[in-house]
Write a protein that holds these residues in place. Structure first.
Motif, short mmCIF file in Angstrom:
data_model
loop_
_atom_site.label_atom_id
_atom_site.label_comp_id
_atom_site.label_asym_id
_atom_site.label_seq_id
_atom_site.Cartn_x
_atom_site.Cartn_y
_atom_site.Cartn_z
N UNK A 24 41.09 43.24 86.53
CA UNK A 24 41.96 44.25 85.94
C UNK A 24 42.15 43.89 84.47
N UNK A 25 41.98 44.86 83.60
CA UNK A 25 42.20 44.64 82.16
C UNK A 25 43.56 45.21 81.82
N UNK A 26 44.52 44.32 81.53
CA UNK A 26 45.87 44.72 81.18
C UNK A 26 45.93 44.89 79.67
N UNK A 27 46.30 46.09 79.24
CA UNK A 27 46.41 46.39 77.81
C UNK A 27 47.87 46.26 77.39
N UNK A 28 48.09 45.55 76.29
CA UNK A 28 49.46 45.36 75.81
C UNK A 28 50.03 46.70 75.37
N UNK A 29 51.35 46.77 75.37
CA UNK A 29 52.06 47.92 74.83
C UNK A 29 52.88 47.41 73.65
N UNK A 30 53.73 48.23 73.11
CA UNK A 30 54.57 47.80 72.00
C UNK A 30 55.70 46.88 72.46
N UNK A 31 55.87 46.75 73.78
CA UNK A 31 56.93 45.91 74.34
C UNK A 31 56.31 44.68 75.00
N UNK A 32 56.58 43.47 74.50
CA UNK A 32 56.03 42.27 75.13
C UNK A 32 56.45 42.17 76.60
N UNK A 33 55.47 41.90 77.46
CA UNK A 33 55.73 41.81 78.90
C UNK A 33 55.47 43.10 79.65
N UNK A 34 55.15 44.17 78.93
CA UNK A 34 54.82 45.46 79.55
C UNK A 34 53.36 45.77 79.23
N UNK A 35 52.60 46.08 80.27
CA UNK A 35 51.17 46.34 80.13
C UNK A 35 50.81 47.64 80.82
N UNK A 36 49.66 48.18 80.46
CA UNK A 36 49.06 49.33 81.13
C UNK A 36 47.66 48.91 81.56
#
Length: 182
Positions: A87-99
């Motif tokens: 699974x490739x987790x992409x960062x968001x603008x909030x550390x600890x939250x991924x898509x």
């Protein structure tokens, strides 16, 4: 009619609960990297009940990337041996939250690292909107067995976020698949 009201009520509770999901304060992806075991799972999908008895602990490895993304490789022990999925987790603008993109459901899902001490356990909240909204809480450990107070913390957190007791499980340990040596 009662079933419809119960379903609508549960959906409203879960939607409200999702709005109150906050990531680990000062989340550090590098410290979060490494081997983890999913030792607890709460899931609100109606089809989940049929799989409860066959679930086992699964193993994963988080590989942090320099750009803030992460790869999560998950291994499951199957009758035909160890099977892995990346699974490739992409960062968001909030550390600890991924898509990440679910190849199974062909949609983007959110995953939030809600709480972790990095060396022992982590609570994750996963959200997806498919033909309705679904949520999942996972308890990860650096080992396949965690202290009783951490299991209770996971169960309490799950119930506080609208998961009924019967949707919360701590599956038995599985024979661990060996991690590749790279």
């Amino acid at each position: 009619m009662k079933v419809l009201l119960l379903t609508v009520s549960l959906a409203m509770i879960l939607m409200e609960a999702r709005g109150h999901i906050h990531p680990q304060k000062n989340f550090d992806l590098k410290r979060f990297g490494g081997k983890w075991f999913r030792v607890g799972l709460a899931y609100d999908a109606p089809s989940f009940a049929q799989y409860r008895s066959s679930l086992r602990v699964i193993m994963g490895k988080v590989d942090p990337k320099d750009n803030g993304d992460a790869n999560m490789t998950v291994w499951r022990t199957k009758a035909e041996g160890c099977k892995s999925k990346l699974y490739s987790y992409m960062k968001t603008t909030v550390p600890g939250v991924f898509k990440y993109f679910s190849t199974r459901h062909k949609i983007i899902k959110d995953v939030t690292v809600v709480e972790t001490n990095y060396t022992e356990y982590a609570l994750l909240f996963k959200y997806k909107k498919f033909n309705r909204e679904y949520s999942q809480v996972s308890l990860y450990g650096r080992t396949q067995k965690l202290r009783a107070d951490l299991i209770e913390k996971f169960k309490k957190y799950s119930m506080e976020h609208g998961f009924p007791d019967e949707s919360i499980i701590t599956p038995p340990p599985a024979e661990a698949c060996p991690l590749p040596s790279h």
